[in-house]
Design an enzyme around this catalytic site. Sequence first.
Site, PDB file in Angstrom:
ATOM      1  CE  LYS A 199      71.603 -56.519  68.177  1.00 22.60           C
ATOM      2  NZ  LYS A 199      70.378 -56.701  68.991  1.00 22.60           N
ATOM      3  CE  LYS A 223      72.350 -59.962  65.751  1.00 18.79           C
ATOM      4  NZ  LYS A 223      71.148 -60.208  66.860  1.00 18.79           N
ATOM      5  CB  SER A 253      68.500 -63.403  59.902  1.00 24.25           C
ATOM      6  OG  SER A 253      68.417 -61.775  59.596  1.00 24.25           O
ATOM      7  CE1 TYR A 305      68.968 -67.771  63.174  1.00 23.76           C
ATOM      8  CE2 TYR A 305      70.395 -66.501  61.751  1.00 23.76           C
ATOM      9  CZ  TYR A 305      69.565 -66.821  62.794  1.00 23.76           C
ATOM     10  OH  TYR A 305      69.060 -65.658  63.649  1.00 23.76           O
TER      11      TYR A 305
END
Length: 332
Positions: free
Chosen positions: A203, A256, A281, A320
């Site tokens: 991450k 990520k 996002s 998403y």
Amino acid sequence: MVAKTSIFPKRRMRRTRSRNIQPLLREITLSRNDLIAPLFVDENISEKKPISAMPGQFRYPVSGIAGEAADLWKKGIRAILLFGIPKEKDAEAKSAYDPQGVVQQAVRNVKGAVPGMVVITDVCACEYTDHGHCGIVGETRGGTDLLNDPSLVLMNRIALSHAEAGADIVAPSCMLDGMVGSIRTALDEAGYDEVLIMSYSTKFASALYGPFREAADSGFSFGDRSTYQIHPANSREALLESQMDVDEGADILMVKPAGFYLDVLSEVATLGLPVAAYQVSGEYSMIRAAAQNGWLREREAIIESLTCIKRAGADLIITYFAGEVAGWLHEH
């Protein structure tokens, strides 16, 4: 008719690109089984609330999350990742492991309505602390910062509470040293040896998380997270982090963000475990904003982005766009 001479190619790659041949030879095929839908559950609302920084995304009330999961199931989505926004925050993130906490309630509601849905829970504290960091903070040699070992104890408590609520997979995201091994031991000793760990093993301290912080109300009040997330320049460190999680017993690794880090994703995929990639996002909102301004064709850009993530080595893609893409794939 043009005579054949040596100036013409023997190997004609365009032969395989005719429109009826292309589908037969496509190396990567995107499937609804590849997709995981992230969902935000807010204990403070009674009806779904739009997220302004992420057009098309919402926070859902605890009472409404099962209905959203059921809709995704009908579209062919078989896994969701839950994030919670609690009523109360404090320095020790007590509501994160409350048996009646927002995520714990959401897990039970989803499992009651859609038993077959794979429920993954984000195991972290940034949404639950009043300072916005991912665990217990205190004084270190470098000043006030995240404390590793006290935060491990907190993550164990959160993971156990999620397993007790019925989560299939817990996903620790705070990038603590020893995180996977500590949670694995805690789960096994409590009898939850069948609960998987999907570790946020690689991450990055990315600029692409901005819209998420609005969505999950998880902005930090001081400093940054660069001491416990990886600098974007470091690929060897990223691979080592994932290898350590392999050694500690992770079941699934995660990279990520996804799109900016496909080189790292392809390396992590060589470690032998299933790999998830999180299209975060900022990646979502950039595509949305560009499409809304007419700068690119939205559907083609979304499918291309996900196909490239899978091509780089992802077995699972957290996105998403999951619900929309599942509908498009069903059309075909």
